[in-house]
Design an enzyme around this catalytic site. Structure first.
Site, mmCIF file in Angstrom:
data_model
loop_
_atom_site.group_PDB
_atom_site.id
_atom_site.type_symbol
_atom_site.label_atom_id
_atom_site.label_comp_id
_atom_site.label_asym_id
_atom_site.label_seq_id
_atom_site.Cartn_x
_atom_site.Cartn_y
_atom_site.Cartn_z
ATOM 1 N N TRP A 65 0.862 -1.181 0.000
ATOM 2 C CA TRP A 65 0.000 0.000 0.000
ATOM 3 C C TRP A 65 0.903 1.236 0.000
ATOM 4 C CZ3 TRP A 65 -0.448 3.995 3.713
ATOM 5 C CH2 TRP A 65 -1.351 5.004 3.315
ATOM 6 N N GLU A 81 -2.975 -3.030 -2.542
ATOM 7 C CA GLU A 81 -4.143 -2.475 -1.843
ATOM 8 C C GLU A 81 -4.509 -1.111 -2.418
ATOM 9 O OE1 GLU A 81 -3.440 -1.736 2.339
ATOM 10 O OE2 GLU A 81 -5.549 -1.278 2.735
ATOM 11 N N LYS A 113 -6.971 2.368 -2.998
ATOM 12 C CA LYS A 113 -7.610 3.317 -2.091
ATOM 13 C C LYS A 113 -8.218 4.449 -2.891
ATOM 14 C CE LYS A 113 -6.520 5.878 2.109
ATOM 15 N NZ LYS A 113 -5.657 5.935 3.264
ATOM 16 N N ASP A 152 -9.590 -3.298 1.180
ATOM 17 C CA ASP A 152 -9.784 -2.697 2.506
ATOM 18 C C ASP A 152 -11.156 -2.048 2.448
ATOM 19 O OD1 ASP A 152 -9.895 -0.525 4.451
ATOM 20 O OD2 ASP A 152 -7.758 -0.841 4.808
ATOM 21 N N HIS A 203 -11.808 1.690 1.856
ATOM 22 C CA HIS A 203 -11.145 2.333 0.726
ATOM 23 C C HIS A 203 -11.985 2.544 -0.524
ATOM 24 C CE1 HIS A 203 -6.755 1.492 2.148
ATOM 25 N NE2 HIS A 203 -7.500 2.079 3.067
ATOM 26 N N HIS A 227 -8.463 -6.293 4.226
ATOM 27 C CA HIS A 227 -8.197 -5.517 5.430
ATOM 28 C C HIS A 227 -9.568 -5.187 5.980
ATOM 29 C CE1 HIS A 227 -3.879 -3.714 5.160
ATOM 30 N NE2 HIS A 227 -3.887 -4.976 5.515
ATOM 31 N N ASP A 283 -12.572 6.916 5.784
ATOM 32 C CA ASP A 283 -11.716 5.768 6.090
ATOM 33 C C ASP A 283 -11.082 5.954 7.465
ATOM 34 O OD1 ASP A 283 -10.131 3.490 5.797
ATOM 35 O OD2 ASP A 283 -8.526 4.603 4.796
ATOM 36 N N ASP A 319 -10.909 4.009 10.091
ATOM 37 C CA ASP A 319 -10.303 2.862 10.769
ATOM 38 C C ASP A 319 -10.756 2.685 12.210
ATOM 39 O OD1 ASP A 319 -8.560 1.507 8.768
ATOM 40 O OD2 ASP A 319 -7.669 3.497 8.618
ATOM 41 N N ASP A 322 -7.416 -4.318 10.074
ATOM 42 C CA ASP A 322 -6.722 -3.033 9.900
ATOM 43 C C ASP A 322 -7.550 -1.903 10.484
ATOM 44 O OD1 ASP A 322 -5.156 -0.909 9.127
ATOM 45 O OD2 ASP A 322 -5.677 -1.004 7.003
HETATM 46 C C1 RNT Z 1 -4.148 2.852 4.660
HETATM 47 C C2 RNT Z 1 -4.203 1.400 4.440
HETATM 48 C C3 RNT Z 1 -3.075 0.607 5.016
HETATM 49 C C4 RNT Z 1 -2.723 1.002 6.434
HETATM 50 C C5 RNT Z 1 -1.890 -0.002 7.170
HETATM 51 C C6 RNT Z 1 -1.232 0.591 8.346
HETATM 52 O O1 RNT Z 1 -5.278 3.508 4.290
HETATM 53 O O2 RNT Z 1 -5.418 0.883 4.886
HETATM 54 O O3 RNT Z 1 -3.365 -0.722 4.908
HETATM 55 O O4 RNT Z 1 -3.854 1.236 7.192
HETATM 56 O O5 RNT Z 1 -1.045 -0.621 6.318
HETATM 57 ZN ZN ZN Z 2 -5.629 -1.247 4.821
#
Ligand code: RNT
Ligand code: ZN
Length: 413
Positions: free
Chosen positions: A182, A223, A225, A256, A259, A283, A291, A293, A323
């Site tokens: 990523w 990955e 986004k 993810d 994303h 993720h 996003d 998290d 994640d």
């Molecule tokens: C960032 C991505 C990535 C990170 C981690 C820490 O938007 O989701 O995967 O969150 O690798």
């Molecule tokens: Zn991620």
């Protein structure tokens, strides 16, 4: 056996669902637990603060500040998580012991302490992520897509080093290692050229993948986004870019669920990709309005994701990783709550009369399908979860132990 389980077992059986089978299946599904919830994604290699369009918020007391603290916290948290677990590491968690070495030169010895830890606590494998943020060589927000050749090269070398380290993890742990790429690359405002950075990223990935590595042991994923903080207008590693790249090169996509555009769902992407790919990585996170998290909770989309994994017999094909990072609450509790939520979602999906539901759809009995899908929502899921925890020898109540750990350990930091 607990009395709730007896009742639940009978109720599920009346719908043709075998709870024993569900429990046994759940025990076999590994979840890769991310190391970075423990220290707010700061890492151990001296970057000090997080950058790259991602952010932790909050400053709850007791953040792990070094390898030993992180291991102690992780060990405690893992002991409260049922099921099979893997460790998901970032390269920024290299254990350098004062050595002056940059990320392009990291090698297996910098991660040997993590292997020791993973083996000690009985983890099933280690997954790995190059860290292309929180570093001085992120120039103008760019890494693998940088027009500055020395910057681009540095990150290519970093990724190659990570693949070699991944081979070492796979070897030592006797299990595959997922290497997830990523990058934060993008622009805050409208760029003049959207193609050149992508062509450079493509070239960088080609260079990284040109090294000889064991493709059975190391699974490379990309990955995508849609945007990041300060990178709102353009992201180099977009969904279309990576999906096409992965398909062409025979590597893996990592999805993810924070994303994508707000009404796009990863649960629907899983079966789309399963038509083309042998492996998909996830993720699992929870985005609140962006996003963000947040800690994963047992909400609708996580259940849908779990359903798609289970119903399509894809528990070996979908590599589940967590994640999220919340610095505003006890970090161990965040870890455990999210991991348990993922497990609960999987159990919930395993306990659905999936064959019957599918048959109704296939035979066009859609009224009945709706009625049955509603009815199964009332089944006594909690009784089966309780029994699963009992068999996994973990307490239902994890908070008391975490509270005590907070008093004895975290509070003294
Ligand atoms: C960032 C991505 C990535 C990170 C981690 C820490 O938007 O989701 O995967 O969150 O690798
Ligand atoms: Zn991620």
């Amino acid at each position: 056996m607990n009395k709730y389980y007896e009742v639940a077992k009978a109720e599920y059986a009346s719908y043709g669902v075998d709870t024993e089978r569900a429990i046994n299946a759940l025990r076999e599904i590994p979840i890769s637990v991310h190391c970075w919830q423990g220290d707010d994604v700061v890492g151990l290699d001296g970057a000090g603060r997080l950058s790259g369009g991602i952010q932790t918020t909050g400053n709850y007391a007791g953040r792990a500040r070094n390898f030993n603290e992180l291991c102690a916290d992780l060990q405690k948290a893992l002991s409260l998580m049922p099921g099979k677990k893997r460790l998901n590491l970032h390269a920024s968690y290299a254990v350098l012991n004062g050595e002056q070495v940059d990320r392009d030169k990291y090698s297996s010895k910098h991660f040997a302490p993590w292997v020791k830890f993973a083996q000690k606590v009985g983890l099933q494998g280690i997954d790995f992520n190059p860290t292309m943020f929180s570093h001085k060589n992120v120039k103008d927000g760019l890494t693998l897509s940088s027009p500055d050749e020395s910057i681009r090269r540095f990150w290519v070398e970093h990724c190659k080093a990570c693949i070699r380290i991944a081979e070492y993890f796979a070897q030592e742990m006797n299990s595959h290692c997922l290497v997830n790429i990523w990058i934060p690359d993008g622009y805050k405002d409208v760029p003049a050229d959207r193609l050149s950075p992508r062509l450079r990223l493509k070239q960088s990935l080609d260079e990284i993948l040109s090294i000889d590595y064991d493709k059975d042991k190391v699974i490379v994923a990309v990955e995508s986004k849609v945007f990041g903080i300060g990178v709102e207008s353009y992201t180099v590693g977009s969904n279309e870019f990576y999906q096409n790249y992965a398909a062409q090169k025979g590597i893996c996509c990592l999805l993810d669920n924070g994303h994508y555009h707000p009404t796009e769902v990863v649960s629907d992407k899983i079966p789309a990709l399963l038509a083309f790919y042998n492996k998909i990585a996830l993720h699992v996170t929870r985005g609140v309005r962006w996003d963000s998290d947040h800690v994963v909770l047992l909400e609708d989309e996580i259940k849908e994701i779990a359903k798609e994994i289970v119903r399509n017999n894809a528990t070996d094909k979908v590599l589940i990783g967590l994640d999220y990072f919340d610095a505003s609450i006890n970090r161990l509790s965040a870890w455990v709550t999210g991991q348990r939520a993922m497990q609960r979602a999987l159990l919930y999906a395993l306990l659905l009369p999936n064959d019957r539901l599918r048959a109704l759809q296939e035979s066009g009995r859609l009224t009945e399908l709706m009625v049955l899908q509603e009815a199964v929502k009332d089944l006594p899921f909690g009784g089966v979860w309780k029994e699963y925890l009992r068999r996994e020898a973990v307490q239902e109540d994890y908070f008391s132990e975490i509270e005590q750990y907070e008093k004895e350990v975290l509070g003294k930091r």
